[in-house]
Write an enzyme that holds these catalytic residues in place. Sequence first.
Site, PDB file in Angstrom:
ATOM      1  N   GLU A  99      12.945  -9.403   2.337  1.00 52.71           N
ATOM      2  CA  GLU A  99      11.906  -8.022   2.650  1.00 52.71           C
ATOM      3  C   GLU A  99      12.940  -6.923   2.528  1.00 52.71           C
ATOM      4  O   GLU A  99      13.855  -6.776   2.797  1.00 52.71           O
ATOM      5  CB  GLU A  99      11.632  -8.168   4.331  1.00 52.71           C
ATOM      6  CG  GLU A  99      11.124  -6.936   4.835  1.00 52.71           C
ATOM      7  CD  GLU A  99      10.946  -6.992   6.652  1.00 52.71           C
ATOM      8  OE1 GLU A  99      11.168  -8.050   7.161  1.00 52.71           O
ATOM      9  OE2 GLU A  99      10.576  -5.953   7.057  1.00 52.71           O
ATOM     10  N   HIS A 151       3.993  -4.301   9.329  1.00 59.95           N
ATOM     11  CA  HIS A 151       4.009  -4.187  10.692  1.00 59.95           C
ATOM     12  C   HIS A 151       2.751  -4.626  11.330  1.00 59.95           C
ATOM     13  O   HIS A 151       2.502  -4.465  12.517  1.00 59.95           O
ATOM     14  CB  HIS A 151       4.205  -2.610  10.931  1.00 59.95           C
ATOM     15  CG  HIS A 151       5.283  -1.877  10.313  1.00 59.95           C
ATOM     16  ND1 HIS A 151       6.776  -2.167  10.456  1.00 59.95           N
ATOM     17  CD2 HIS A 151       5.253  -1.028   9.396  1.00 59.95           C
ATOM     18  CE1 HIS A 151       7.236  -1.473   9.552  1.00 59.95           C
ATOM     19  NE2 HIS A 151       6.626  -0.751   8.822  1.00 59.95           N
ATOM     20  N   ARG A 161      13.094   5.143  12.278  1.00 65.09           N
ATOM     21  CA  ARG A 161      11.985   5.906  12.189  1.00 65.09           C
ATOM     22  C   ARG A 161      11.264   5.608  13.593  1.00 65.09           C
ATOM     23  O   ARG A 161      11.732   5.089  14.801  1.00 65.09           O
ATOM     24  CB  ARG A 161      11.129   5.346  10.955  1.00 65.09           C
ATOM     25  CG  ARG A 161      12.096   5.989   9.739  1.00 65.09           C
ATOM     26  CD  ARG A 161      11.282   5.680   8.332  1.00 65.09           C
ATOM     27  NE  ARG A 161      10.137   6.446   8.433  1.00 65.09           N
ATOM     28  CZ  ARG A 161       9.067   6.253   7.559  1.00 65.09           C
ATOM     29  NH1 ARG A 161       9.308   5.344   6.626  1.00 65.09           N
ATOM     30  NH2 ARG A 161       7.928   6.934   7.525  1.00 65.09           N
ATOM     31  N   HIS A 199      12.712  -2.266   2.218  1.00 65.05           N
ATOM     32  CA  HIS A 199      11.976  -0.905   2.593  1.00 65.05           C
ATOM     33  C   HIS A 199      12.794   0.008   1.944  1.00 65.05           C
ATOM     34  O   HIS A 199      14.000  -0.043   2.120  1.00 65.05           O
ATOM     35  CB  HIS A 199      12.011  -0.714   4.019  1.00 65.05           C
ATOM     36  CG  HIS A 199      11.271  -1.899   4.650  1.00 65.05           C
ATOM     37  ND1 HIS A 199       9.663  -1.936   4.484  1.00 65.05           N
ATOM     38  CD2 HIS A 199      11.514  -2.931   5.197  1.00 65.05           C
ATOM     39  CE1 HIS A 199       9.503  -2.889   5.307  1.00 65.05           C
ATOM     40  NE2 HIS A 199      10.337  -3.539   5.677  1.00 65.05           N
ATOM     41  N   SER A 203      13.265   3.247   3.000  1.00 62.75           N
ATOM     42  CA  SER A 203      13.650   3.864   4.144  1.00 62.75           C
ATOM     43  C   SER A 203      14.369   2.860   5.197  1.00 62.75           C
ATOM     44  O   SER A 203      13.818   1.750   5.239  1.00 62.75           O
ATOM     45  CB  SER A 203      12.296   4.780   4.879  1.00 62.75           C
ATOM     46  OG  SER A 203      11.601   4.089   5.245  1.00 62.75           O
ATOM     47  N   TYR A 235      11.022   9.293   1.213  1.00 68.55           N
ATOM     48  CA  TYR A 235      11.065   8.079   0.290  1.00 68.55           C
ATOM     49  C   TYR A 235      11.749   8.469  -1.094  1.00 68.55           C
ATOM     50  O   TYR A 235      11.688   7.868  -2.148  1.00 68.55           O
ATOM     51  CB  TYR A 235       9.824   7.514  -0.026  1.00 68.55           C
ATOM     52  CG  TYR A 235       9.193   7.064   1.008  1.00 68.55           C
ATOM     53  CD1 TYR A 235       9.628   5.877   1.809  1.00 68.55           C
ATOM     54  CD2 TYR A 235       8.040   7.434   1.680  1.00 68.55           C
ATOM     55  CE1 TYR A 235       8.951   5.273   2.854  1.00 68.55           C
ATOM     56  CE2 TYR A 235       7.440   7.250   2.752  1.00 68.55           C
ATOM     57  CZ  TYR A 235       7.964   5.838   3.462  1.00 68.55           C
ATOM     58  OH  TYR A 235       7.316   5.331   4.531  1.00 68.55           O
ATOM     59  N   ALA A 245       2.967  -0.377   5.020  1.00 71.65           N
ATOM     60  CA  ALA A 245       2.675  -0.548   6.399  1.00 71.65           C
ATOM     61  C   ALA A 245       2.266  -2.081   6.688  1.00 71.65           C
ATOM     62  O   ALA A 245       2.280  -2.264   7.886  1.00 71.65           O
ATOM     63  CB  ALA A 245       1.595   0.439   6.521  1.00 71.65           C
ATOM     64  N   ARG A 262       4.811  11.202  -2.519  1.00 72.55           N
ATOM     65  CA  ARG A 262       4.565  10.990  -1.165  1.00 72.55           C
ATOM     66  C   ARG A 262       5.993  11.021  -0.341  1.00 72.55           C
ATOM     67  O   ARG A 262       6.936  10.509  -0.350  1.00 72.55           O
ATOM     68  CB  ARG A 262       4.346   9.442  -1.343  1.00 72.55           C
ATOM     69  CG  ARG A 262       4.236   8.826   0.298  1.00 72.55           C
ATOM     70  CD  ARG A 262       4.214   7.199   0.229  1.00 72.55           C
ATOM     71  NE  ARG A 262       4.062   6.760   1.656  1.00 72.55           N
ATOM     72  CZ  ARG A 262       4.196   5.383   2.118  1.00 72.55           C
ATOM     73  NH1 ARG A 262       4.578   4.745   1.292  1.00 72.55           N
ATOM     74  NH2 ARG A 262       4.142   5.206   3.392  1.00 72.55           N
ATOM     75  N   ASN A 309       8.074  -5.481  -0.663  1.00 74.04           N
ATOM     76  CA  ASN A 309       8.069  -4.214   0.143  1.00 74.04           C
ATOM     77  C   ASN A 309       6.474  -4.196   0.501  1.00 74.04           C
ATOM     78  O   ASN A 309       5.678  -3.849  -0.399  1.00 74.04           O
ATOM     79  CB  ASN A 309       8.562  -3.190  -0.685  1.00 74.04           C
ATOM     80  CG  ASN A 309       8.376  -1.928   0.238  1.00 74.04           C
ATOM     81  OD1 ASN A 309       7.931  -1.845   1.218  1.00 74.04           O
ATOM     82  ND2 ASN A 309       9.149  -0.793  -0.268  1.00 74.04           N
ATOM     83  N   PRO A 363       0.789  -1.325  -0.033  1.00 73.31           N
ATOM     84  CA  PRO A 363      -0.099   0.068   0.069  1.00 73.31           C
ATOM     85  C   PRO A 363       0.682   1.354   0.085  1.00 73.31           C
ATOM     86  O   PRO A 363       1.958   1.177   0.691  1.00 73.31           O
ATOM     87  CB  PRO A 363      -0.872  -0.114   1.162  1.00 73.31           C
ATOM     88  CG  PRO A 363      -0.145  -1.255   1.994  1.00 73.31           C
ATOM     89  CD  PRO A 363       0.536  -1.951   1.275  1.00 73.31           C
ATOM     90  N   ASN A 364       0.314   2.394  -0.828  1.00 68.13           N
ATOM     91  CA  ASN A 364       0.912   3.645  -0.935  1.00 68.13           C
ATOM     92  C   ASN A 364       2.070   3.542  -1.634  1.00 68.13           C
ATOM     93  O   ASN A 364       2.501   4.779  -1.949  1.00 68.13           O
ATOM     94  CB  ASN A 364       0.974   4.263   0.555  1.00 68.13           C
ATOM     95  CG  ASN A 364      -0.252   4.387   1.334  1.00 68.13           C
ATOM     96  OD1 ASN A 364      -1.111   4.879   0.865  1.00 68.13           O
ATOM     97  ND2 ASN A 364      -0.303   3.838   2.495  1.00 68.13           N
TER      98      ASN A 364
HETATM   99  C1  DQA Z   1       8.250   1.285   3.925  1.00 65.50           C
HETATM  100  C2  DQA Z   1       8.510   1.563   5.113  1.00 65.50           C
HETATM  101  C3  DQA Z   1       6.941   1.259   5.855  1.00 65.50           C
HETATM  102  O1  DQA Z   1       6.926   1.528   7.288  1.00 65.50           O
HETATM  103  C4  DQA Z   1       5.953   2.258   5.280  1.00 65.50           C
HETATM  104  O2  DQA Z   1       4.673   1.988   6.081  1.00 65.50           O
HETATM  105  C5  DQA Z   1       6.022   2.083   4.000  1.00 65.50           C
HETATM  106  C6  DQA Z   1       7.033   2.044   3.037  1.00 65.50           C
HETATM  107  C7  DQA Z   1       9.484   1.723   3.057  1.00 65.50           C
HETATM  108  O3  DQA Z   1       9.509   1.012   1.632  1.00 65.50           O
HETATM  109  O4  DQA Z   1      10.519   2.214   3.471  1.00 65.50           O
HETATM  110  O5  DQA Z   1       5.039   2.354   3.341  1.00 65.50           O
HETATM  111  O6  DQA Z   1       7.993  -0.276   3.620  1.00 65.50           O
END
Ligand code: DQA
Length: 147
Positions: A98, A80, A107, A100, A102, A23, A77, A18, A74, A10-11
């Site tokens: 896995e 978590h 964080r 990410h 960031s 990012y 959210a 964003r 990836n 998501p997102n």
């Molecule tokens: C993320 C890190 C996650 O905590 C966050 O919710 C994201 C992006 C990252 O790629 O850094 O949506 O997965």
Amino acid sequence: MPSLLVLNGPNLNLLGTRQPEVYGRVTLTDIEEMCVAHAKLRDVGLSFQQSNHEGVLLDAIHDAKGKHDAIILNAGAYTHTSIALMDAVSSVELPMIELHLSNVHAREDFRHSSYISKVALGVICGFGARGYTLAMDAAISHLGHSA
Ligand code: DQA
């Protein structure tokens, strides 16, 4: 030729606009193009997908069995929160990395715990878009493939 599934949660479709301070300015389309070029270079197959819906991500993981040799995930959210994604990865028994953009450990506290890590071969985080090709190389190396 081994095949990789790069799956985005998501997102991540909003990358580019964003929270660019977190990012970066690179879009998901830019990242997909990087991954496609890297797959050609390393002589591997690639499917690059994104969904904002947990069930669609679950289906993509289920469908990977028999089609792909490793998953780069990836989960955004859902990393978590989602026991369902963790269980899906365990169920298909494919190596999963896995990923990410960031450095989640630098964080908020709630980003320090990951259900995905419990079933991951390894974790790459904090390298921005470059993490995608690093994760592809880690998967390729794990599969013992050389281009
Ligand atoms: C993320 C890190 C996650 O905590 C966050 O919710 C994201 C992006 C990252 O790629 O850094 O949506 O997965």
